[in-house]
Design an enzyme around this catalytic site. Structure first.
Site, PDB file in Angstrom:
ATOM      1  N   ARG A   1      19.047  -7.129 -41.090  1.00  0.00           N
ATOM      2  CA  ARG A   1      18.353  -7.966 -40.115  1.00  0.00           C
ATOM      3  C   ARG A   1      16.979  -7.368 -39.874  1.00  0.00           C
ATOM      4  NH1 ARG A   1      21.391 -11.470 -41.094  1.00  0.00           N
ATOM      5  NH2 ARG A   1      22.906 -12.476 -39.744  1.00  0.00           N
TER       6      ARG A   1
ATOM      7  N   GLU B   1      11.482 -14.493 -38.142  1.00  0.00           N
ATOM      8  CA  GLU B   1      11.480 -15.408 -39.296  1.00  0.00           C
ATOM      9  C   GLU B   1      11.112 -16.824 -38.845  1.00  0.00           C
ATOM     10  OE1 GLU B   1      15.360 -14.846 -41.022  1.00  0.00           O
ATOM     11  OE2 GLU B   1      14.984 -12.728 -41.352  1.00  0.00           O
TER      12      GLU B   1
ATOM     13  N   HIS C   1      14.931 -14.633 -46.701  1.00  0.00           N
ATOM     14  CA  HIS C   1      16.313 -14.548 -46.204  1.00  0.00           C
ATOM     15  C   HIS C   1      17.278 -15.328 -47.117  1.00  0.00           C
ATOM     16  CE1 HIS C   1      18.773 -13.891 -42.269  1.00  0.00           C
ATOM     17  NE2 HIS C   1      19.572 -13.904 -43.312  1.00  0.00           N
TER      18      HIS C   1
ATOM     19  N   GLY D   1      29.385  -0.570 -44.865  1.00  0.00           N
ATOM     20  CA  GLY D   1      30.454  -1.536 -44.608  1.00  0.00           C
ATOM     21  C   GLY D   1      30.757  -2.292 -45.890  1.00  0.00           C
TER      22      GLY D   1
ATOM     23  N   ARG E   1      28.019   5.355 -38.136  1.00  0.00           N
ATOM     24  CA  ARG E   1      28.329   6.144 -36.937  1.00  0.00           C
ATOM     25  C   ARG E   1      29.574   6.998 -37.167  1.00  0.00           C
ATOM     26  NH1 ARG E   1      28.230   1.071 -33.171  1.00  0.00           N
ATOM     27  NH2 ARG E   1      29.261   0.378 -35.085  1.00  0.00           N
TER      28      ARG E   1
HETATM   29  P1  NAP Z   1      30.204  -4.634 -41.902  1.00  0.00           P
HETATM   30  O1  NAP Z   1      31.263  -4.537 -42.944  1.00  0.00           O
HETATM   31  O2  NAP Z   1      30.604  -4.849 -40.476  1.00  0.00           O
HETATM   32  O3  NAP Z   1      29.291  -3.318 -42.017  1.00  0.00           O
HETATM   33  C1  NAP Z   1      28.411  -2.931 -41.026  1.00  0.00           C
HETATM   34  C2  NAP Z   1      28.133  -1.452 -41.219  1.00  0.00           C
HETATM   35  O4  NAP Z   1      27.127  -1.064 -40.306  1.00  0.00           O
HETATM   36  C3  NAP Z   1      29.348  -0.551 -40.971  1.00  0.00           C
HETATM   37  O5  NAP Z   1      29.435   0.407 -42.016  1.00  0.00           O
HETATM   38  C4  NAP Z   1      29.006   0.160 -39.663  1.00  0.00           C
HETATM   39  O6  NAP Z   1      29.627   1.442 -39.630  1.00  0.00           O
HETATM   40  C5  NAP Z   1      27.482   0.230 -39.797  1.00  0.00           C
HETATM   41  N1  NAP Z   1      26.789   0.451 -38.530  1.00  0.00           N
HETATM   42  C6  NAP Z   1      26.817  -0.293 -37.398  1.00  0.00           C
HETATM   43  N2  NAP Z   1      26.026   0.255 -36.462  1.00  0.00           N
HETATM   44  C7  NAP Z   1      25.473   1.359 -37.026  1.00  0.00           C
HETATM   45  C8  NAP Z   1      24.564   2.352 -36.561  1.00  0.00           C
HETATM   46  N3  NAP Z   1      24.057   2.324 -35.324  1.00  0.00           N
HETATM   47  N4  NAP Z   1      24.209   3.352 -37.417  1.00  0.00           N
HETATM   48  C9  NAP Z   1      24.691   3.399 -38.674  1.00  0.00           C
HETATM   49  N5  NAP Z   1      25.567   2.485 -39.163  1.00  0.00           N
HETATM   50  C10 NAP Z   1      25.945   1.488 -38.345  1.00  0.00           C
HETATM   51  O7  NAP Z   1      29.209  -5.823 -42.239  1.00  0.00           O
HETATM   52  P2  NAP Z   1      28.781  -6.413 -43.674  1.00  0.00           P
HETATM   53  O8  NAP Z   1      29.673  -7.537 -44.039  1.00  0.00           O
HETATM   54  O9  NAP Z   1      28.609  -5.283 -44.621  1.00  0.00           O
HETATM   55  O10 NAP Z   1      27.353  -7.045 -43.274  1.00  0.00           O
HETATM   56  C11 NAP Z   1      26.335  -6.206 -42.799  1.00  0.00           C
HETATM   57  C12 NAP Z   1      25.177  -7.016 -42.251  1.00  0.00           C
HETATM   58  O11 NAP Z   1      24.414  -7.584 -43.308  1.00  0.00           O
HETATM   59  C13 NAP Z   1      25.556  -8.248 -41.395  1.00  0.00           C
HETATM   60  O12 NAP Z   1      25.889  -7.878 -40.084  1.00  0.00           O
HETATM   61  C14 NAP Z   1      24.305  -9.096 -41.472  1.00  0.00           C
HETATM   62  O13 NAP Z   1      23.440  -8.790 -40.399  1.00  0.00           O
HETATM   63  C15 NAP Z   1      23.665  -8.684 -42.780  1.00  0.00           C
HETATM   64  N6  NAP Z   1      23.663  -9.783 -43.767  1.00  0.00           N
HETATM   65  C16 NAP Z   1      22.468 -10.273 -44.199  1.00  0.00           C
HETATM   66  C17 NAP Z   1      22.455 -11.305 -45.118  1.00  0.00           C
HETATM   67  C18 NAP Z   1      21.162 -11.865 -45.630  1.00  0.00           C
HETATM   68  O14 NAP Z   1      21.131 -13.036 -45.963  1.00  0.00           O
HETATM   69  N7  NAP Z   1      20.110 -11.064 -45.739  1.00  0.00           N
HETATM   70  C19 NAP Z   1      23.644 -11.835 -45.604  1.00  0.00           C
HETATM   71  C20 NAP Z   1      24.833 -11.307 -45.141  1.00  0.00           C
HETATM   72  C21 NAP Z   1      24.830 -10.259 -44.212  1.00  0.00           C
HETATM   73  P3  NAP Z   1      30.022   2.156 -38.224  1.00  0.00           P
HETATM   74  O15 NAP Z   1      30.702   1.112 -37.400  1.00  0.00           O
HETATM   75  O16 NAP Z   1      30.926   3.290 -38.628  1.00  0.00           O
HETATM   76  O17 NAP Z   1      28.757   2.652 -37.670  1.00  0.00           O
HETATM   77  C1  8YV Z   2      22.749 -16.537 -44.063  1.00  0.00           C
HETATM   78  C2  8YV Z   2      23.292 -14.185 -43.128  1.00  0.00           C
HETATM   79  O1  8YV Z   2      21.412 -16.639 -44.402  1.00  0.00           O
HETATM   80  O2  8YV Z   2      25.636 -14.111 -43.296  1.00  0.00           O
HETATM   81  C3  8YV Z   2      24.643 -13.723 -42.692  1.00  0.00           C
HETATM   82  O3  8YV Z   2      24.692 -12.932 -41.735  1.00  0.00           O
HETATM   83  O4  8YV Z   2      22.300 -13.772 -42.614  1.00  0.00           O
HETATM   84  C4  8YV Z   2      23.152 -15.128 -44.274  1.00  0.00           C
HETATM   85  O5  8YV Z   2      24.277 -15.159 -45.068  1.00  0.00           O
HETATM   86  C5  8YV Z   2      23.003 -17.157 -42.735  1.00  0.00           C
HETATM   87  O6  8YV Z   2      24.321 -17.105 -42.369  1.00  0.00           O
HETATM   88  C6  8YV Z   2      22.600 -18.601 -42.726  1.00  0.00           C
HETATM   89  O7  8YV Z   2      22.444 -18.955 -41.432  1.00  0.00           O
END
Ligand code: NAP
Ligand code: 8YV
Length: 328
Positions: A240, A269, A287, A161, A183
């Site tokens: 996550r 967490e 995180h 994504g 997917r």
């Molecule tokens: P996004 O643009 O919605 O991308 C999500 C990706 O996941 C899409 O490519 C989707 O493709 C894929 N996906 C969903 N279900 C799947 C499955 N079962 N198998 C394989 N691929 C699958 O979201 P984003 O902005 O890139 O963010 C992604 C995630 O990063 C967030 O939802 C959040 O949980 C996490 N995040 C973490 C932090 C942190 O602080 N660590 C910060 C920001 C975000 P398909 O729909 O084609 O499957």
């Molecule tokens: C932040 C995140 O830590 O954007 C998300 O999905 O997990 C992180 O950017 C979170 O939003 C803070 O609560």
């Protein structure tokens, strides 16, 4: 003249559901009639007596809005998330009740991708372990073990994504052979597509997890996927904690069935399994993938713009897609 008190009109209330960026909390308090739920002495009593005054809720991606809280707010019209993930809120349920939901996409993509690549280099080149070795005074006593080259390796991206694509773009600069799994294949990208997480892990030296959280991706990185990655393979998770079968990961690390892992997110967490805390082959981060001054300010600004637009016009600026990106 009657002595009866004038009718008091209750202002539309914004409910702050979780702790937020201090600057965002300040602006909410200054510009809206904001009630901070975590600071109330008796939140249940407040919701019983004043739940009907709340028209918008502002929350973090990690906390969301529970079903019970949603039910206590009959006039709720919007849930504004600070963060891009929103699996903590049942969006289908909210929309069925006429409540719209927003998140903060795009503004955090670069920082999360930077951290994913940084932690991939860290775990493969053993940077954090080398730092510990120097600080422990071990330099000059025992040689530091050789690490693994990152440039030119095969890296699988689970979830191509916004963030996954930004990771891939960065890895292009390291001459990495990128493959991915989603997917639905992403049109117009030249990277090799593999239809399952296991096939992707099998084909790679390192697996970077950037899928959405939620029920649809729970345990997606299973024991079988870790075994497919193998004893020379590395795992990076910036998505996550729920996406990885954490007990299986602990076993794989303990039994050296994978070479190492870099983790920014965990199942429960801030609790990190002891075996991971004790392993020198694991990089542990609290995180922090979006935690820079610039990105957190941009997230706060986007959350605020969503709230302002909802309060003024009744519509959100960046509403989330119809269903959670991992459940459809
Ligand atoms: P996004 O643009 O919605 O991308 C999500 C990706 O996941 C899409 O490519 C989707 O493709 C894929 N996906 C969903 N279900 C799947 C499955 N079962 N198998 C394989 N691929 C699958 O979201 P984003 O902005 O890139 O963010 C992604 C995630 O990063 C967030 O939802 C959040 O949980 C996490 N995040 C973490 C932090 C942190 O602080 N660590 C910060 C920001 C975000 P398909 O729909 O084609 O499957
Ligand atoms: C932040 C995140 O830590 O954007 C998300 O999905 O997990 C992180 O950017 C979170 O939003 C803070 O609560």
């Amino acid at each position: 003249m009657s002595n009866s008190p004038l009718p008091t009109s209750t202002p539309d209330t914004v409910l702050q559901v979780s702790t937020l960026l201090p600057a965002l909390e300040g602006t909410l308090a200054e510009h809206f009639h904001t009630v901070r739920l975590p600071e109330l002495p008796d939140p249940a009593a407040y919701l019983r007596d004043h739940g009907k005054d709340v028209v918008a809720a502002v929350t973090s991606a990690r906390v969301g809005v529970s079903d019970a809280l949603m039910d206590a707010l009959p006039r709720l019209g919007a849930i504004v998330h600070f963060g891009v993930g929103y699996e903590t809120t049942d969006v289908v349920r909210a929309r069925a009740r006429g409540v719209d939901v927003s998140n903060t996409p795009d503004v955090l993509t670069d920082c999360v991708a930077d951290l994913a690549v940084g932690s991939l280099i860290d775990v493969m080149r053993r940077l954090s372990a080398a730092d510990r070795y120097v600080r422990a005074g071990s330099w000059g006593t025992a040689p530091f073990p050789l690490a693994s080259r990152m440039s030119g390796k095969r890296v699988g991206i689970l979830g191509l994504g916004r963030i996954g694509r930004a990771v891939a773009q960065r890895l292009d600069g390291f001459g990495v052979q990128v493959a991915y799994c989603t997917r639905t294949p992403v049109p117009g990208v030249g990277y090799r597509y593999l239809p399952t997480a296991e096939a992707l892990a099998e084909a790679c030296d390192a697996l970077v997890v950037t899928v959405a959280g939620g029920r649809g991706t729970e345990g997606l990185v299973s024991a079988a996927v870790l075994d497919a990655l193998g004893p020379r393979g590395y795992l990076v998770n910036v998505a996550r904690g729920s996406v990885v079968d954490e007990p299986a990961l602990v076993t794989a690390v303990e039994e050296e069935r994978i070479a190492g892992a870099a983790l920014d997110v965990f199942a429960d967490e801030p609790n990190v399994p002891r075996a991971l805390l004790e392993s020198d082959r694991v990089v542990l981060l609290p995180h922090i993938a979006s935690a820079t001054h610039e990105t957190r300010a941009a997230m706060g600004d986007l959350a605020l713009r969503n709230l302002r637009q909802f309060m003024a016009e009744g519509v959100l600026l960046t509403p989330v897609p119809e269903a959670s990106p991992s459940t459809h």
